[in-house]
Design a protein around this motif. Structure first.
Motif, short mmCIF file in Angstrom:
data_model
loop_
_atom_site.label_atom_id
_atom_site.label_comp_id
_atom_site.label_asym_id
_atom_site.label_seq_id
_atom_site.Cartn_x
_atom_site.Cartn_y
_atom_site.Cartn_z
N ASN A 68 1.81 -0.75 -6.86
CA ASN A 68 1.43 0.00 -5.65
C ASN A 68 0.62 -0.87 -4.68
O ASN A 68 -0.42 -0.43 -4.15
CB ASN A 68 0.63 1.27 -6.01
CG ASN A 68 1.44 2.27 -6.80
OD1 ASN A 68 2.67 2.28 -6.73
ND2 ASN A 68 0.75 3.10 -7.57
N GLN A 69 1.08 -2.04 -4.39
CA GLN A 69 0.33 -2.95 -3.53
C GLN A 69 0.79 -2.92 -2.08
O GLN A 69 0.15 -3.52 -1.21
CB GLN A 69 0.45 -4.38 -4.07
CG GLN A 69 -0.24 -4.59 -5.41
CD GLN A 69 -1.70 -4.22 -5.37
OE1 GLN A 69 -2.49 -4.80 -4.63
NE2 GLN A 69 -2.08 -3.21 -6.16
N LYS A 70 1.87 -2.20 -1.77
CA LYS A 70 2.32 -2.09 -0.39
C LYS A 70 1.81 -0.79 0.22
O LYS A 70 2.19 0.30 -0.21
CB LYS A 70 3.84 -2.13 -0.32
CG LYS A 70 4.42 -3.48 -0.74
CD LYS A 70 5.94 -3.49 -0.58
CE LYS A 70 6.50 -4.86 -0.94
NZ LYS A 70 7.98 -4.89 -0.77
N ALA A 92 2.49 0.87 2.75
CA ALA A 92 3.49 1.77 3.33
C ALA A 92 4.04 2.75 2.30
O ALA A 92 4.57 3.81 2.67
CB ALA A 92 4.63 0.95 3.95
N TYR A 93 3.97 2.39 1.05
CA TYR A 93 4.54 3.23 -0.01
C TYR A 93 3.47 4.00 -0.80
O TYR A 93 3.79 4.64 -1.80
CB TYR A 93 5.36 2.38 -0.98
CG TYR A 93 6.55 1.74 -0.33
CD1 TYR A 93 7.72 2.45 -0.11
CD2 TYR A 93 6.49 0.41 0.09
CE1 TYR A 93 8.81 1.86 0.49
CE2 TYR A 93 7.57 -0.19 0.69
CZ TYR A 93 8.74 0.54 0.89
OH TYR A 93 9.82 -0.06 1.50
N ARG A 94 2.24 3.96 -0.38
CA ARG A 94 1.18 4.62 -1.12
C ARG A 94 1.08 6.10 -0.73
O ARG A 94 1.44 6.49 0.38
CB ARG A 94 -0.17 3.94 -0.86
CG ARG A 94 -0.26 2.54 -1.43
CD ARG A 94 -1.58 1.89 -1.07
NE ARG A 94 -1.70 0.54 -1.63
CZ ARG A 94 -2.72 -0.28 -1.40
NH1 ARG A 94 -3.73 0.12 -0.61
NH2 ARG A 94 -2.74 -1.48 -1.94
N SER A 95 0.56 6.91 -1.68
CA SER A 95 0.30 8.33 -1.41
C SER A 95 -0.95 8.76 -2.17
O SER A 95 -1.40 8.07 -3.09
CB SER A 95 1.50 9.19 -1.85
OG SER A 95 1.64 9.16 -3.26
N GLN A 110 -0.49 9.35 -6.14
CA GLN A 110 -0.01 8.30 -7.04
C GLN A 110 -0.95 8.11 -8.23
O GLN A 110 -2.16 8.00 -8.08
CB GLN A 110 0.14 6.97 -6.29
CG GLN A 110 1.40 6.91 -5.44
CD GLN A 110 1.52 5.59 -4.72
OE1 GLN A 110 0.51 4.93 -4.44
NE2 GLN A 110 2.73 5.19 -4.39
#
Length: 337
Positions: A38-40, A42-45, A48
């Motif tokens: 989960n290092q980007k 843009a793709y985190r929520s 998570q």
């Protein structure tokens, strides 16, 4: 494992059983150095969640004995139905019940029965993120920093979090029994031995860890190691019959060595790489290790001496004991005098 030696017309009967079980269980769940979770952005929520769970659940039932089971249709179904029609139902059913489990050693004179059980268990359960994780079979670490020097990086959402959990759950039930029976014997012996060992080997045990150099960001962090051992053991010796001497010996040995660890960083303090944990304002860090369980050990022994049945003459009539005959003779002589 059980055995039986029933030689009622023989002078000597011997029976011996041995059971050996050696179990090595390895369970590992690892996010190794260099992993990027989960290092980007843009793709985190917010929801998570990252979980690393390793669990060993082991259930074992062992039995070793010198006896015999009469668990058949005759003794379980047809025989009891016929016994209910008997005038003395209670005596008939008791006799039938005695056939369900019979003595393993029966002889006219001497009977010897021995049982032995050896159980050796070693569990190795590891849940880890980065660092040098203790997962090698020889006790050495198998997870090293990558050549580029990149540590493991893990991000979770504020409502999610990171959990590293190692659980070891063991249930063992062991029975060791021995029995001997003589009709008109000199000596009866019943012996039983039981050994149970639970030891972590090769750097094993139950370990939950976040290693040196690892970077954790986001929600709460929980590192949890738990070990639960439930042990029930029963050891018994039973002797019956008309024997001049009888000896019953039962020995139980239990050895429990548990190694439960939960930590962040380098356990041995040898690494210079710092573990970086940068969490949100309401996030928490929990590190917990616990051991629980119970041990129930029962040792039973019994000895019943019965008189031999009265002798019968050629006509099938029961002869009176010699002492009674002598008393009758003395009485008759006294009357004549």
């Amino acid at each position: 494992v059980y055995t039986r030696s029933a030689l009622k017309d023989s002078d000597v009967a011997v029976a011996f059983t041995m059971q050996i079980s050696v179990d090595n269980n390895h369970t590992e769940a690892i996010i190794a150095d260099g992993a990027q979770i989960n290092q980007k952005p843009a793709y985190r929520s917010d929801e998570q969640e990252v979980s690393v769970n390793a669990e060993t659940e082991f259930e074992l039932v062992n039995m070793a004995g010198v006896f015999d089971f009469g668990l058949n249709a005759e003794n379980l179904v047809f025989g009891p139905l016929l016994d209910l029609r008997n005038k003395d139902k209670k005596a008939a059913l008791q006799k039938r019940a005695s056939k369900l489990v019979e003595f393993g050693v029966e002889a006219e004179k001497d009977a010897y029965g021995t049982s032995f059980q050896w159980i050796d268990i070693s569990n190795h359960t590891v849940a880890a993120i980065g660092g040098s994780s203790p997962v090698g079979n020889d006790g050495e670490t198998s997870s090293k920093l990558t050549p580029s020097g990149d540590p493991a990086r893990v991000h979770s959402g504020p409502s999610g979090g990171v959990s590293v959990t190692a659980k070891d759950d063991l249930l063992h039930i062991g029975f060791v029994d021995s029995g001997a029976k003589t009709e008109d014997g000199k000596f009866a012996f019943a012996g039983s031995g039981q050994v149970f060992r639970y030891n972590p080997r090769d750097g094993g045990g139950t370990t939950a860890m976040i290693g040196s150099g690892t970077e954790i960001t986001g929600g709460s962090v929980e590192v949890m190691a738990a070990d639960d051992v439930k042990l029930i053991s029963q050891n018994g010796d039973f002797i019956t019959g008309d024997s001049t001497g009888s000896v019953g010996i039962g020995v139980t040995y239990i050895e429990l060595n548990r190694r439960v660890r939960a930590y962040i960083g380098d356990e041995n303090g040898e690494s210079m790489a710092a573990t970086k944990i940068d969490l949100d304002d309401d996030a928490e860090v929990t590190v917990e290790a616990e051991s629980e369980g119970f041990v129930v050990s029962l040792a039973l022994a019994g000895s019943v001496r019965t008189d031999p049945p009265p002798a019968e003459n050629e006509d099938g009539q029961v002869e009176a004991p010699e002492e009674a005959q002598e008393d009758n003779g003395n009485g008759a002589n006294a009357g004549k005098s």
